[in-house]
Design an enzyme around this catalytic site. Structure first.
Site, short mmCIF file in Angstrom:
data_model
loop_
_atom_site.label_atom_id
_atom_site.label_comp_id
_atom_site.label_asym_id
_atom_site.label_seq_id
_atom_site.Cartn_x
_atom_site.Cartn_y
_atom_site.Cartn_z
N ASP A 63 39.71 29.90 32.47
CA ASP A 63 39.36 31.32 32.35
C ASP A 63 39.58 31.96 33.71
O ASP A 63 39.28 31.36 34.74
CB ASP A 63 37.95 31.54 31.83
CG ASP A 63 36.86 30.94 32.71
OD1 ASP A 63 36.32 31.68 33.55
OD2 ASP A 63 36.56 29.74 32.56
N GLU A 150 25.14 36.34 30.78
CA GLU A 150 24.55 35.64 31.93
C GLU A 150 23.86 36.65 32.83
O GLU A 150 24.05 37.86 32.71
CB GLU A 150 25.62 34.86 32.69
CG GLU A 150 26.76 35.70 33.24
CD GLU A 150 27.79 34.84 33.99
OE1 GLU A 150 27.41 34.27 35.04
OE2 GLU A 150 28.95 34.75 33.53
#
Length: 265
Positions: A63, A150
């Protein structure tokens, strides 16, 4: 015979104890050196414990975001990876400056490609969904979009309530599923998963971050993607961030392609 002062008998134990202390000190020093070397190798990305466990999952990918800078996708895609998930958006208005180039380059390289959105706790889910939808194409053979859940900034010390996050996340996920035709992937750290996702969102594939030890999702749920390292160095990119994240997929390449295939195809 019992004569003498006994001096010799008292010296030997002292000498023996001194030798034992020296040996112990040398051993302790060697352990500290070994720990320092291992720590240096881990920090440099040369040694990463999870690589051993991740070796059991042959379908792997990366990613990336603008932090990796300019990416040479023909070079990067040949580094034994099958997929790439690139940052697209954050909150209700931010668009990653490298998204368009990364999306096009990764798809042209033959990788299975997806995009991710960084969830903001500071704006409504409906406007965040609109940001994703106007940025990420509903392209054939692309993975469902990912929502990255997150903590950031002051929220590490003062996490928002589950109720508040669900009030943002639920409408966002509903809008994305309507538009892209599939449930979005949910990325989470262990703490964020435990606080916000545990026991919920059973239809959404889970992308779980665990870079120090093998993954164990707090409610025992099976992960679909596992981010196992944030300390990899691969040829093919040049940016402010020297490392790239590595991920494993819990299945075969064919199953990964099936996940990227819209319903009915």
């Amino acid at each position: 015979m019992t004569g003498g002062t006994g001096d010799e008998g008292t010296r030997r134990p002292r000498s023996s104890r001194a030798r034992r202390w020296r040996i112990a000190a040398i051993a302790a020093g060697s352990v500290l050196v070994a720990i320092a070397v291992a720590a240096a190798l881990i920090l440099s990305g040369t040694l990463w414990p999870n690589r051993v466990f991740a070796a059991g999952y042959p379908v792997r990918g990366i990613d990336v975001s603008s932090y990796q800078g300019s990416i040479d996708w023909p070079v990067l895609s040949k580094q034994d990876i099958d997929f790439a998930i690139v940052k697209a958006t954050e909150g209700s208005s931010d668009v990653d400056e490298r998204f368009a180039a990364n999306w096009a380059g990764a798809r042209e390289s033959g990788l299975v490609v997806g995009a991710y959105h960084f969830l903001s706790f500071d704006s409504p889910g409906s406007t965040q969904a609109a940001n994703v939808i106007r940025t990420v194409p509903a392209a054939p053979a692309a993975l469902p979009p990912t929502v990255d859940v997150e903590f950031y900034g002051d929220y590490f010390a003062h996490p928002p309530s589950r109720q508040k996050v669900r009030g943002i996340l639920d409408p966002l996920l509903a809008a994305l599923e309507r538009h892209y035709g599939r449930p979005a992937i949910l990325y989470a750290t262990a703490d964020a998963y435990d606080r916000y996702l545990k026991g919920a969102y059973q239809r959404n594939p889970i992308w779980f971050r665990s870079v120090a030890v093998p993954p164990w999702v707090p409610d025992g749920r099976q992960w679909t993607f596992w981010q196992y390292s944030d300390r990899e160095r691969l040829p093919g990119y040049r940016g402010d961030e020297a490392f790239v994240d590595m991920n494993a997929f819990a299945g075969s390449r064919r199953q990964l392609e099936d996940l990227a295939r819209p319903p009915g195809q």
